[in-house]
Scaffold this motif. Structure first.
Motif, short mmCIF file in Angstrom:
data_model
loop_
_atom_site.label_atom_id
_atom_site.label_comp_id
_atom_site.label_asym_id
_atom_site.label_seq_id
_atom_site.Cartn_x
_atom_site.Cartn_y
_atom_site.Cartn_z
N ASP A 299 1.36 -10.95 11.23
CA ASP A 299 1.91 -12.21 10.73
C ASP A 299 0.94 -12.93 9.80
OD1 ASP A 299 4.55 -12.87 12.36
OD2 ASP A 299 3.13 -12.00 13.78
N ARG B 124 4.27 -3.44 8.82
CA ARG B 124 5.03 -4.67 9.15
C ARG B 124 4.70 -5.17 10.56
NH1 ARG B 124 4.92 -4.60 4.62
NH2 ARG B 124 6.50 -3.95 3.15
N SER B 125 3.41 -5.23 10.88
CA SER B 125 3.02 -5.62 12.24
C SER B 125 2.22 -6.91 12.31
CB SER B 125 2.19 -4.50 12.88
OG SER B 125 0.97 -4.31 12.17
N LYS C 12 4.00 -8.48 7.82
CA LYS C 12 5.43 -8.74 7.97
C LYS C 12 5.93 -9.47 6.73
CE LYS C 12 5.19 -9.18 13.04
NZ LYS C 12 5.35 -10.10 14.18
N ARG C 13 7.20 -9.27 6.42
CA ARG C 13 7.75 -9.92 5.24
C ARG C 13 7.68 -11.44 5.35
NH1 ARG C 13 7.89 -6.65 1.09
NH2 ARG C 13 9.07 -8.33 0.09
#
Length: 384
Positions: free
Chosen positions: A162, A159-160, A226-227
């Motif tokens: 974008d 999750r790092s 990332k989500r």
């Protein structure tokens, strides 16, 4: 699989450490022979920007905005694309009145990539506030780093990231399918150095390898992104339902390049077995090939998935000059596959091979200019 060249042995495990576009800034380098890729990338900028508009922007300026280019190679194209992405995202932040975060850009490719040439091409980092950095001419407004490794595995913390961007890379397989170079296998690609025109069982072996690789790619990105992020992918594609019909890639590697290998065999410079143990690890998927893997993975929603006509890979100043067209095709082949050929048959025979490619291509210059067209699979993905 073993490719045995002049004092060089390439196994599938070592392919990852060897495969790269031709480095440096010389005549045959990828940096000086990727104008067609630049033209194709620019023609798809509107699709990239549509993808970037789907990224959900965070309101915390303490968290850096992270952009990754996977399969960056070593020329100006990757720097241009990163610049486009960051400028577009910056405009979105400004339009929403959100304080700008710092930007980080990671350039990633296999360990054999010429990162030194890439880093030399990077503009200097502007000093000051983010606004001052963005206003500085001929400077970059982001922190840059190189990340060596295969994108078929994890490369970044969970999750790092974008935005993931990857162009003209995913058609490269992690390895040549083992069955394709196994004499005992019905998929043995006898007499050929590429999938184009191969038997159905050989073509399916390539397809299976591509889909397994793409599945690994998506699994890795599903953990790293990332989500709120998004992914923009471009790779060589085809319009035919037949995987043995590789379209533009077939004309690039399956005609004059193939014939040049046959010339070396007929001249007694290499054995037919030596030729047959070399295969280009490239697969141009159909839209359906790609879609099947994304849907089976289930992590990502398809925001856009289409076949895009990219045009010719040949950039020539004098289309009527057959010799220039021949050189352009040979140089294009060499800039992307020369490292593999050198390792398989040595520099001396490699030189002969590409001279033969040039000679044969010059004899079909008009046909090449008319027929050599690349199509690309363009995919915009976000979390499902």
């Amino acid at each position: 699989m073993d490719f045995k060249g002049d004092n060089v042995v390439i196994s599938n495990i070592k392919l990852e450490k060897l495969l790269c576009m031709k480095g440096g800034k010389g005549e045959n380098s990828y940096a000086n022979n990727s104008q067609a890729q630049a033209i194709h990338a620019r023609s798809m900028l509107h699709l990239l920007e549509e993808n970037l508009d789907r990224v959900q922007l965070m309101t915390s300026p303490e968290v850096p905005f992270v952009v990754v280019d996977l399969g960056c190679s070593s020329g100006n194209n990757t720097i241009y694309v990163i610049d486009v992405i960051i400028k577009h995202i910056t405009k979105r932040f400004e339009a929403l009145g959100i304080e700008l975060p710092e930007f980080s850009a990671f350039f990633s490719d296999l360990p054999s990539n010429d990162f030194n040439t890439l880093f030399q091409l990077l503009p200097p980092l502007a000093v000051g506030s983010m606004e001052e950095c963005l206003a500085a001419d001929h400077h970059r407004s982001y922190f840059a780093a190189g990340v060596p490794g295969s994108f078929y595995r994890r490369l970044f913390p969970a999750r790092s990231v974008d935005v993931f961007h990857s162009a003209f890379s995913l058609h490269w397989l992690s390895q040549v399918p083992e069955a394709v170079v196994d004499k005992r296998s019905p998929a043995y690609n006898k007499g050929r150095v590429f999938i184009h025109g191969a038997s159905e069982i050989t073509a399916n072996a390539y397809k299976k390898r591509f889909q397994a690789d793409l599945a690994s790619f998506l699994r890795s990105r599903s953990q790293e992104m990332k989500r709120t992020g998004s992914m923009f992918l471009v790779c060589l594609g085809r319009t035919s339902v037949d995987p043995a019909d590789q379209g533009g890639a077939g004309l690039l590697f399956g005609t004059h390049f193939q014939d040049a290998w046959d010339d070396l065999v007929q001249e007694g410079l290499i054995s037919s077995e030596k030729r047959d143990s070399f295969n280009i690890p490239v697969y141009a998927p159909s839209l359906q090939d790609f879609k099947e893997v994304v849907e089976a993975d289930g992590s990502f929603a398809v925001d856009k998935l289409e076949v895009f006509k990219g045009g010719s890979p040949l950039v020539v100043s004098k289309p009527d000059d057959a010799a220039e067209v021949g050189r352009a095709l040979a140089t294009s082949c060499r800039s992307v596959a020369g490292v593999l050929v050198d390792a398989h048959i040595g520099d001396h025979l490699s030189e002969k091979l590409f001279l033969q490619v040039e000679r044969r291509a010059a004899g079909h210059a008009k046909e090449l200019l008319e027929q050599l067209q690349f199509f690309h699979i363009v995919a915009s993905l976000s979390f499902a």
